[in-house]
Design a protein around this motif. Sequence first.
Motif, PDB file in Angstrom:
ATOM      1  N   MET A   1       0.852  -0.995   0.161  1.00 32.59           N
ATOM      2  CA  MET A   1       0.007   0.031   0.114  1.00 32.59           C
ATOM      3  C   MET A   1       0.917   1.220   0.081  1.00 32.59           C
ATOM      4  N   THR A   2       0.492   2.194  -0.693  1.00 30.30           N
ATOM      5  CA  THR A   2       1.368   3.300  -1.091  1.00 30.30           C
ATOM      6  C   THR A   2       1.106   4.347   0.362  1.00 30.30           C
ATOM      7  N   SER A   3       2.176   5.182   0.488  1.00 27.46           N
ATOM      8  CA  SER A   3       2.013   6.145   1.635  1.00 27.46           C
ATOM      9  C   SER A   3       0.979   7.151   1.323  1.00 27.46           C
ATOM     10  N   PRO A   4       0.444   7.678   2.243  1.00 19.88           N
ATOM     11  CA  PRO A   4      -0.434   8.946   2.108  1.00 19.88           C
ATOM     12  C   PRO A   4       0.231  10.033   1.570  1.00 19.88           C
ATOM     13  N   LEU A   5      -0.457  10.798   0.743  1.00 15.80           N
ATOM     14  CA  LEU A   5       0.203  12.176   0.418  1.00 15.80           C
ATOM     15  C   LEU A   5       0.009  13.041   1.494  1.00 15.80           C
ATOM     16  N   ALA A   6       1.069  13.812   1.734  1.00 19.36           N
ATOM     17  CA  ALA A   6       1.029  14.876   2.908  1.00 19.36           C
ATOM     18  C   ALA A   6       0.283  16.073   2.212  1.00 19.36           C
ATOM     19  N   ILE A   7      -1.067  16.428   2.697  1.00 15.68           N
ATOM     20  CA  ILE A   7      -1.716  17.533   2.334  1.00 15.68           C
ATOM     21  C   ILE A   7      -1.126  18.899   3.150  1.00 15.68           C
ATOM     22  N   PRO A   8      -0.916  19.911   2.133  1.00 20.56           N
ATOM     23  CA  PRO A   8      -0.290  20.980   2.665  1.00 20.56           C
ATOM     24  C   PRO A   8      -1.371  21.885   3.439  1.00 20.56           C
ATOM     25  N   PRO A   9      -1.006  22.880   4.102  1.00 25.37           N
ATOM     26  CA  PRO A   9      -2.174  23.952   4.736  1.00 25.37           C
ATOM     27  C   PRO A   9      -2.621  24.472   3.495  1.00 25.37           C
ATOM     28  N   THR A  10      -3.900  24.675   3.454  1.00 29.69           N
ATOM     29  CA  THR A  10      -4.656  25.256   2.200  1.00 29.69           C
ATOM     30  C   THR A  10      -5.128  26.667   2.664  1.00 29.69           C
ATOM     31  N   TYR A  11      -5.106  27.627   1.549  1.00 33.46           N
ATOM     32  CA  TYR A  11      -5.350  29.098   1.672  1.00 33.46           C
ATOM     33  C   TYR A  11      -6.648  29.302   2.324  1.00 33.46           C
ATOM     34  N   ALA A  12      -6.880  29.951   3.458  1.00 33.86           N
ATOM     35  CA  ALA A  12      -8.019  29.918   4.125  1.00 33.86           C
ATOM     36  C   ALA A  12      -8.356  31.468   4.315  1.00 33.86           C
ATOM     37  N   PRO A  13      -8.846  32.375   3.382  1.00 34.48           N
ATOM     38  CA  PRO A  13      -9.042  33.943   3.819  1.00 34.48           C
ATOM     39  C   PRO A  13     -10.169  34.250   4.489  1.00 34.48           C
ATOM     40  N   ILE A  14     -11.024  33.490   4.601  1.00 34.99           N
ATOM     41  CA  ILE A  14     -12.639  33.591   5.103  1.00 34.99           C
ATOM     42  C   ILE A  14     -12.215  33.263   6.530  1.00 34.99           C
ATOM     43  N   ASP A 225     -11.974  16.756  -2.477  1.00 37.62           N
ATOM     44  CA  ASP A 225     -11.190  15.729  -3.219  1.00 37.62           C
ATOM     45  C   ASP A 225      -9.699  15.752  -2.406  1.00 37.62           C
ATOM     46  N   ILE A 226      -9.067  16.969  -2.389  1.00 35.38           N
ATOM     47  CA  ILE A 226      -7.838  16.857  -1.743  1.00 35.38           C
ATOM     48  C   ILE A 226      -8.077  16.204  -0.306  1.00 35.38           C
ATOM     49  N   TYR A 227      -8.904  16.616   0.599  1.00 34.40           N
ATOM     50  CA  TYR A 227      -8.824  15.979   1.934  1.00 34.40           C
ATOM     51  C   TYR A 227      -9.360  14.542   1.819  1.00 34.40           C
ATOM     52  N   SER A 228     -10.172  14.200   0.922  1.00 32.59           N
ATOM     53  CA  SER A 228     -10.475  12.892   1.137  1.00 32.59           C
ATOM     54  C   SER A 228      -9.621  11.885   0.080  1.00 32.59           C
ATOM     55  N   HIS A 229      -8.597  12.368  -0.423  1.00 31.48           N
ATOM     56  CA  HIS A 229      -7.842  11.774  -1.433  1.00 31.48           C
ATOM     57  C   HIS A 229      -7.444  10.357  -0.845  1.00 31.48           C
ATOM     58  N   HIS A 230      -6.967  10.387   0.453  1.00 36.09           N
ATOM     59  CA  HIS A 230      -6.220   9.238   0.987  1.00 36.09           C
ATOM     60  C   HIS A 230      -7.525   7.945   1.088  1.00 36.09           C
ATOM     61  N   LYS A 231      -8.633   8.578   1.603  1.00 39.90           N
ATOM     62  CA  LYS A 231      -9.658   7.633   1.962  1.00 39.90           C
ATOM     63  C   LYS A 231     -10.063   7.119   0.827  1.00 39.90           C
ATOM     64  N   GLU A 232     -10.441   7.905  -0.217  1.00 40.37           N
ATOM     65  CA  GLU A 232     -10.786   7.457  -1.615  1.00 40.37           C
ATOM     66  C   GLU A 232      -9.692   6.412  -2.515  1.00 40.37           C
ATOM     67  N   SER A 233      -8.581   6.899  -2.258  1.00 36.53           N
ATOM     68  CA  SER A 233      -7.567   6.350  -3.123  1.00 36.53           C
ATOM     69  C   SER A 233      -7.344   4.585  -2.557  1.00 36.53           C
ATOM     70  N   ARG A 234      -7.793   4.488  -1.175  1.00 42.54           N
ATOM     71  CA  ARG A 234      -7.672   3.055  -0.763  1.00 42.54           C
ATOM     72  C   ARG A 234      -8.864   2.088  -1.194  1.00 42.54           C
ATOM     73  N   GLY A 235      -9.708   2.957  -1.955  1.00 40.86           N
ATOM     74  CA  GLY A 235     -11.006   2.090  -2.279  1.00 40.86           C
ATOM     75  C   GLY A 235     -11.031   1.598  -3.638  1.00 40.86           C
ATOM     76  N   THR A 236     -11.847   0.683  -4.079  1.00 42.30           N
ATOM     77  CA  THR A 236     -12.038   0.483  -5.528  1.00 42.30           C
ATOM     78  C   THR A 236     -12.555   1.421  -6.447  1.00 42.30           C
ATOM     79  N   GLY A 237     -12.437   1.347  -7.693  1.00 37.11           N
ATOM     80  CA  GLY A 237     -12.883   2.181  -8.594  1.00 37.11           C
ATOM     81  C   GLY A 237     -12.261   3.788  -8.402  1.00 37.11           C
TER      82      GLY A 237
END
Length: 358
Positions: A1-14, A225-237
Motif C-alpha cells: 500500500m502506498t504512503s498517504p500524500l501529505a496535504i499542505p495547509p490550504t489558503y483560508a482567507p475567510i 477531493d484533496i482532503y478525502s484523497h487518502h480515503k478514496e485512493s484506498r477504495g475500489t474504482g
Amino acid sequence: MTSPLAIPPTYAPIPSAVHPSHAAIDARTAVWADQFNLGSQEWRSRLVTQDIGVFASRILPEGEEEVVALLSDFVIWLFAVDDGYCEEGDLADKPYELAAALHRLLRIAQTPQAPMLTDDPLAEGLRDLTLRVSRWGTALQAGRWVDTLREYFFAVVWEAEQRAANRVPTLNDYALMRLYDGATSVVQPFLEMGQGFELQPHERDSRALRAAAEMTSFITTWDNDIYSHHKESRGTGYYLNVVRVLMHEYDLNPEAALTMAVAQRDRVMCLFLSLRAKLEDEGSPQMRQYLRGLSSFIRATQDWSISSLRYTTPDDPALLPSAFTDRPTDDSTDPLDIASISWWWDLVPASRTDPLRG
C-alpha cells in the motif's frame, strides 16, 4: 500500500465561525437518522461520529436553529444516498438502475404525498425533509431546492457511468460535473432559508452571481477531493478524484497532481474574493447576505475536513494539516485552462483582481 500524500495547509482567507447550538444540532441529527432507519446500524454509528451537525452549523453560523438542524439532517441523508446508492452501494456502477432509483426519489421531493416507496427509509426521510423545506422556505426556494436535487441526481448517474466504464474522465468534464455531483448546489438554497431572506430572481439568476455560486462549488469540491484523497485512493474504482484526474490528464505523479489541484483551487479562491467584492459594491443587501453565506460554506468545508473522522480516518491516518495558510500558492489572474469554467474570469476586470482582498 502506498504512503498517504501529505496535504499542505490550504489558503483560508475567510474567517471561521460556528452556530452556538452545534452540539445540540449534531445530537438531533443522530436521532433523526435513527428515526428514519437510514443505512445500517453500523453505518449510522459511524456517521454520527463525523460531526455532520457541526458542519451544518459552520455553513449557517448565524442561521435559524431549525433550519440549521434541517440542513444537518439533509446532509446525513445525502451521505446515505451517496454511500448507499451512488459511491459504495450496489448501484455505484449501474447507471441505468441508479437513474431509475433516483428518479423515483425525485418524485417524492416533487410530491411528498405520492403513495409510493412507503417502506423505503431514504424516501421516508426525503418526505420529512421536503415538508420541512416547504415550511421554512418560500415557494421559490423550495422549487429551487428540488431543481438542484435533480441536478445532483443527474450528475451522480454520470459518475456511475464512469465507474461502469472503468474510466478516468477528462479534466474539463470532471470540473463541470463536480459543480453538481458534490451535492454543493443542493445546499445553497439553505443559505437563504437559514437567514430568512429571498434573493430577487434577477439577482439570483444573474451570470455573475451564478458564477460566484459555481466558484463556491468548485472550491469546496476541490477541497473535498484533496482532503478525502487518502480515503478514496484506498477504495475500489478510484477514478473520480481531482488528483487522479490530473495524474491522468497531464501524466503526473501523485505529488505533482496534488500541487496542481491546490494551485487550481487557490486561483479560483482569489477570483471568488474579487468577484465577491465587486458584487458587494453593486448588489442589494440580500445579495451581500447571500455572498456571506457562500463564503461561510467554503470555510465550513475546510474546517470540517481537517477535523472530521470521515477524512482523518484514524484507523489508517491521512496526513492532513492542522492549520491553514493566509497566502495562496497561485494568485494568477489568468483563467484556468478548463473550458467549462474559464468564462468566470471574464466577470472581473484584471485591474480589480486582488487575491488578498476580502
